[in-house]
Design an enzyme around this catalytic site. Structure first.
Site, short mmCIF file in Angstrom:
data_model
loop_
_atom_site.label_atom_id
_atom_site.label_comp_id
_atom_site.label_asym_id
_atom_site.label_seq_id
_atom_site.Cartn_x
_atom_site.Cartn_y
_atom_site.Cartn_z
N HIS A 151 17.60 4.48 -15.78
CA HIS A 151 16.15 4.61 -15.48
C HIS A 151 15.38 5.17 -16.41
O HIS A 151 15.26 6.26 -16.91
CB HIS A 151 16.05 5.54 -14.19
CG HIS A 151 14.73 5.62 -13.41
ND1 HIS A 151 14.11 4.47 -12.72
CD2 HIS A 151 13.77 6.62 -13.43
CE1 HIS A 151 12.89 4.84 -12.47
NE2 HIS A 151 12.42 6.03 -12.89
N ASP A 183 11.68 5.64 -17.45
CA ASP A 183 10.19 5.83 -16.99
C ASP A 183 9.29 5.25 -18.43
O ASP A 183 9.48 5.84 -19.42
CB ASP A 183 9.88 7.36 -16.77
CG ASP A 183 10.38 7.60 -15.41
OD1 ASP A 183 10.22 6.73 -14.59
OD2 ASP A 183 11.23 8.37 -15.39
N ASP A 216 12.33 4.43 -7.57
CA ASP A 216 11.70 5.74 -7.81
C ASP A 216 10.15 6.08 -7.45
O ASP A 216 9.73 7.12 -7.14
CB ASP A 216 11.72 6.17 -9.34
CG ASP A 216 11.85 7.73 -9.45
OD1 ASP A 216 12.03 8.31 -8.74
OD2 ASP A 216 11.35 8.06 -10.81
N HIS A 223 5.20 4.38 -12.27
CA HIS A 223 5.07 5.59 -11.17
C HIS A 223 5.06 6.94 -11.52
O HIS A 223 4.72 7.77 -10.81
CB HIS A 223 6.22 5.24 -10.29
CG HIS A 223 7.73 5.28 -10.94
ND1 HIS A 223 8.20 4.36 -11.38
CD2 HIS A 223 8.44 6.35 -11.08
CE1 HIS A 223 9.31 4.69 -11.84
NE2 HIS A 223 9.51 6.21 -11.71
ZN ZN Z 1 10.98 7.29 -12.65
#
Ligand code: ZN
Ligand code: NAG
Ligand code: NAG
Length: 995
Positions: free
Chosen positions: A36, A38, A151, A415
């Site tokens: 994951h 970001d 997420d 996000h």
């Molecule tokens: Zn995230």
């Protein structure tokens, strides 16, 4: 403990079926490796690239090449593209092509980022998906089939519709209310078929999988299976050592690992209806040492598989596609979920994730301004390229400017971006990318204008202070509105392209005391320009006979202290336009009531700024932060006195209310007067309010509360992503009731009683709630600090001392009137005409309608031009041909004559007797103004599929006829230029114009 040791225990617990009984199929566990990543959170994109992202792709490609059974899913295309374009070697690219072709490296979701679902606008969601999908299709000929929205903080029901339209076969979400997730686990309801829109037919349904409580990660986070350890910054590590690296798998340690995996699997198995178990393997920032990860996991998996019958399950590496294909083959009749969303989201009793609806309000505003500018830039550029016979500017350069802004707007949908849940220096990065992109598009627009209206040398000499204004309407409807220009002097003459004087009004600028705001009434056809000349008048009006703008008259009202009861409403000042009379109360200087002329109803309505106070000491109780909203009590007035000014003019009357404690809060309310009739309906039927909020004191969350006499029963309606409305009845909870009744408002919200509705429209995201009957409150700004060590170390405390200037439009009227105007007004607010000023330099304004003939593009009122652009993709629309080109390794050229057109029906099936009808549009005649249409191809949402070739999986359902929407059949692809668009449909086309 040996595996044998714990099996009987689990059997006793009823967590699994005994292997000898065999009444159920054997469990198959799909281990899906992922990382994951970001796109900006605690670190910038560049910092993440250096610390781990580059190594994720380098090492995954190597690890997958070493061992056939290994798999990986790739999600965020912004990172992948940075790696592909800037890092990957020839060898790596060749390997990636092979891995993708074999389905071992699978792109899921495929957007530039994993977008937030609560505070993003549908157009921006589509953009960010389109950007990623275009790249993947162009480069690999593949089209993502599965989503991975694991997420984002809550799930919107716009998403299932969009993903179905993009050709996805399954949708994965995770963060939904903790209590709901528990219930779904207990009832084996984590998988269902979701129909996100109540108007669209079953074509738009999608199979949805909610990750169980273990989510995409591990709980607790560092419990096993992470041999990478934690990424270090700036990194990467020179000696290959990282903190928290898991012990290697050895003969001694293997029972621990298999035990842990087995326990987890059996736990999960009890929550699902099928014997196929999804086991996401990864977490934030993992797989930067993929060979180490796989080498250890290989041993664990081989061990389990060698004793599969005793374990009661087998394990395999898989992509999401592998997993969902297996689930699809199961004979299960799935439950159907209707159009309700999963917002707001609480992760436990004390954590309502409703704070982020208003965190970093300034960035939320900038993100949408950038998106609107891009929208206008796209159609201006398309118009220009299609019509200019000898373009003065290089289309490739123009495309580059747009491309830069497309990326920046896509990025900020992440996000942790538009949500305001990032650290300040990452916020600076988002702002910088947006600003650079906007500058480029401004430059492009200026060049287009220059080329459109070449300077004519005139008879008059140079005119210092004279300006040309070029105004562009990016919507495909005629718009009547008031534009505002800033000038140095109130005595000006303003004329249009025919040399005729134009209604205008001047008043001192509230932002620049030495300057004047010039309000100009304008009517502009769809996708068209108006040209105005503004000259200082050298002589007085009496001498020349030329009309000058009316200079508005200001009336001051002294300060009024906040009152605790007592006489109010004894002395009212009316402020009128053709639709409303707003009564201001001179006893308080607050709004008193609004009389709505059309339904002849007076609604009591007052507004004030209030603040929720938040605790900052984690030892004293729950805190508010970037994510969560945890007020210490009910909201309190944020002021002691109000001073008022009314600036009255023929076009606009402005009420200025200054709320005092510190001068922190202001409301500028504007009523406009335009032409009578349908042309002026949108202009007349709203009260524009601009607010000035901030800097706030620490640990305050500022709201504007509007209290009305409407009998609403505390039911609020708020939108999903500017696409559809959700009904939000007030709910009582054990804890956190105020915060859990907050919802995102991306474009609109309303309250209503039987006769009237009050609609709030916005051009950025806010939080919205109705805490009392007749009330609606909008959270406009937050400033918080707390003493949590992690938050302090990471600089993630939301100490936002900025001043913000949000704008709302208030529409009051009958339900019929407001549901008619609601959508178009929202768009009119979002996509206001673009005004470009240019100094006059001894020239005269071009006469006629510009130097070139322009023809308007006008769509029916229920159909919105969602995008008109030249994407510049390099792939053939013919899939077979495109694959052949890829195979040959040829690089095709960008197709500048292929135009992407997306139309959206704005109304729900039952919203309006007329506007909710299906609409037939003849694209050839509607687009005549842009050129002669040669062909129309209908495509999937992101352009990568020919819709007639797109086949999505069908799922058997428990109530196939239960929750159907309107029952309208999916529209067949167009045979000619005529298309019929049904309520809430979004249709995407490639249009080819004659050269
Ligand atoms: Zn995230
Ligand atoms: C949460 O609610 C329970 C039950 O009403 C109450 O006892 C408890 O004090 C509340 N906790 C907080 C932090 O408000
Ligand atoms: C697509 O291209 C292939 C190969 O050139 C051709 O055989 C086929 O007819 C084309 N399909 C369409 C729909 O034009």
């Amino acid at each position: 403990m040996e595996p044998r040791g714990w099996l009987p225990l689990l059997l006793q617990l009823g967590l699994m079926w005994p292997p000898w009984a065999q009444p159920e199929p054997q469990l198959r566990v799909f281990v899906v490796p992922h990382s994951h990543m970001d796109v900006g959170w605690l670190h910038t994109v560049q910092e993440n690239m250096q610390a781990y992202v580059t190594n994720v792709y380098n090492s995954v490609v190597e690890a997958l090449t070493l061992e056939k059974k290994r798999r990986f899913i790739a999600v965020e295309q912004e990172y992948f593209r940075l790696w592909w374009d800037g890092v990957a070697s020839h060898w790596q690219k060749r390997k990636v092509h092979q891995l993708v072709a074999k389905g071992r490296l699978e792109f899921v979701l495929g957007g530039q980022v994993m977008h937030d679902e609560a505070v993003t606008h549908i157009d921006d969601q589509i953009l960010q998906l389109t950007e990623g999908h275009g790249f993947l299709y162009e480069t690999f000929g593949v089209r993502p089939q599965i989503s991975w929205q694991v997420d984002p903080f809550g799930a919107s029901s716009t998403t299932p519709t969009l993903f179905a339209l993009a050709g996805f076969n399954a949708h994965v979400i995770s963060r939904i209310d903790y209590d709901l997730k528990e219930a779904m686990q207990d009832n084996r309801q984590l998988q269902f078929v979701w129909r996100g829109s109540r108007s669209l037919s079953a074509e738009q349904e999608i199979f949805t999988h909610v990750l169980d409580q273990f989510s995409y990660s591990k709980v607790p986070r560092y419990e096993g299976f992470n041999w990478d350890g934690e990424a270090i910054f700036p990194g990467p590590s020179l000696d290959g050592k990282y903190p928290s690296m898991e012990i290697p798998v050895t003969e001694d340690s293997i029972p621990d690992f298999t035990h842990l995996l087995g326990k987890r699997v059996l736990h999960k198995a009890s929550w699902f209806q099928t014997a196929h178990i999804l086991w996401p393997w990864g977490c934030d920032r993992q797989f930067f040492n993929a060979s180490l990860q796989f080498a250890n996991m290989d041993i664990v998996m081989d061990y389990i598989n060698s004793e599969a019958s005793e374990f009661g399950f087998s394990v395999e590496y898989a992509t999401l596609g592998d997993y969902f294909r297996a689930v699809h083959s199961d004979q299960v009749a799935w439950q159907v979920r209707d159009h309700r969303d999963f917002l707001p989201y609480s992760s436990d009793m004390h954590h309502a994730w409703t704070g982020f609806y208003a965190s970093r309000s300034g960035l939320k505003a900038l993100a949408r301004r950038a998106s609107s500018l891009l929208y206008a830039g796209e159609s201006m550029f398309t118009r220009y390229v299609l019509l200019a016979p000898h373009p003065y500017l290089d289309p490739a350069w123009g495309l580059q400017q747009l491309q830069q802004l497309r990326w920046a707007v896509s990025e900020v949908q992440h996000h942790d971006a538009i949500t305001g849940t990032h650290v300040p220096n990452v916020g600076d990065m988002f702002v910088e990318h947006l600003s650079t992109g906007m500058q480029g598009v401004h430059k492009l627009m200026a060049s287009i204008i220059q080329d459109r209206s070449p300077a004519h040398s005139g008879k008059r000499g140079p005119e210092p202070g004279g300006h040309f204004a070029v105004v562009y309407n990016p919507l495909a409807w005629t718009v009547t509105t008031i534009i505002t220009l800033t000038v140095d002097f109130p005595k000006v003459s303003i004329t249009d392209e025919s040399g005729l004087p134009v209604p205008a009004q001047a008043q001192r600028s509230k932002d620049m005391p030495s300057a004047y705001d010039l309000h100009v009434l304008t009517t502009i056809p769809g996708l068209s320009y108006r040209h105005y000349s503004i000259r200082p008048s050298r002589s007085s009006q009496e001498e020349t006979g030329e009309p000058e703008p009316f200079v508005a008259k200001t009336t001051q009202f002294g300060g009024r202290l906040r009152r605790y009861g007592g006489q109010v409403g004894g002395s009212l000042v009316p402020v009128k336009n053709g639709c409303y009379i707003v009564f201001m109360d001179l006893d308080t200087n607050l709004m008193h009531s609004v009389w709505e002329r059309q339904s002849n109803r007076k609604v009591y309505m007052t507004q004030q700024f209030m603040e929720y106070h938040a605790n900052s000491d984690v030892w004293q109780g729950p805190i508010s932060d970037n994510y969560v909203f945890t007020p210490s009590g009910t909201a309190e007035p944020a002021w002691e006195a109000v001073r008022m000014e009314i600036v009255e003019g023929p076009l606009v009357t402005e009420i200025r209310q200054y709320f005092y404690r510190l001068p922190t809060f202001t409301i500028y309310s504007r009523l406009a007067r335009g032409p009578q009739g349908s042309d002026g309906a949108l202009l007349c039927h709203h009260i524009e309010q601009e607010y000035q909020v901030g800097p706030l004191e620490l640990n305050r969350e500022a709201i504007l509360r509007t209290s009305t006499s409407l009998n609403t029963g505390r039911v609020l309606y708020s939108d999903n992503n500017g696409y559809q409305m959700q009904r939000r009845p007030y709910r009582n909870y054990k804890n956190n009731t105020i915060a859990r009744n907050y919802y995102p408002m991306v474009q609109s919200a309303f309250i209503q009683d039987r006769r009237s509705r009050l609609v709030l429209l916005s051009n950025q995201a806010h939080g919205v709630s109705s805490q009392r009957n007749g009330q609606v409150e909008v959270m406009l700004h937050r400033r918080l600090w707390n003493n949590d060590k992690w938050a302090l170390n990471n600089d993630l405390t939301l100490n936002d001392s900025s001043v913000v200037h949000p704008v709302l439009w208030l529409l009051l009227g009958s339900r019929t009137l407001t549901s008619d105007l609601h959508q178009r007004s929202g768009l009119a607010l979002q996509h206001q005409p673009v005004v470009m000023l240019r100094e006059m330099n001894g020239e005269i304004a071009p006469r006629g309608s510009g130097s070139r003939q322009q023809e308007a593009v006008t769509l029916p009122p229920s159909v919105h031009l969602q995008i008109l652009s030249i994407p510049g993709w390099k792939y053939s629309s013919n899939h077979t041909e495109h694959l052949q080109t890829l195979q040959k390794g040829h690089e095709a050229k960008a197709d500048l004559r292929r135009v992407l057109l997306r139309l959206q029906h704005l109304y729900e099936v039952d919203q309006d007797p007329v506007l909710s009808r299906p609409v037939t549009v003849n694209l050839q005649s509607v687009l005549r103004g842009l050129g002669s249409v040669v062909s129309v191809e209908e495509r999937s949402l992101t352009g990568t599929w020919d819709v007639s070739e797109m086949r999505r999986w069908t799922w058997s359902m428990r109530d196939p006829h239960g929750h159907r929407g309107s029952g309208t059949l999916p529209s067949p692809p167009p045979r000619g230029p005529e298309v019929t668009i049904y309520p809430k449909e979004i249709r995407t086309f490639f249009i080819h114009f004659q050269e």
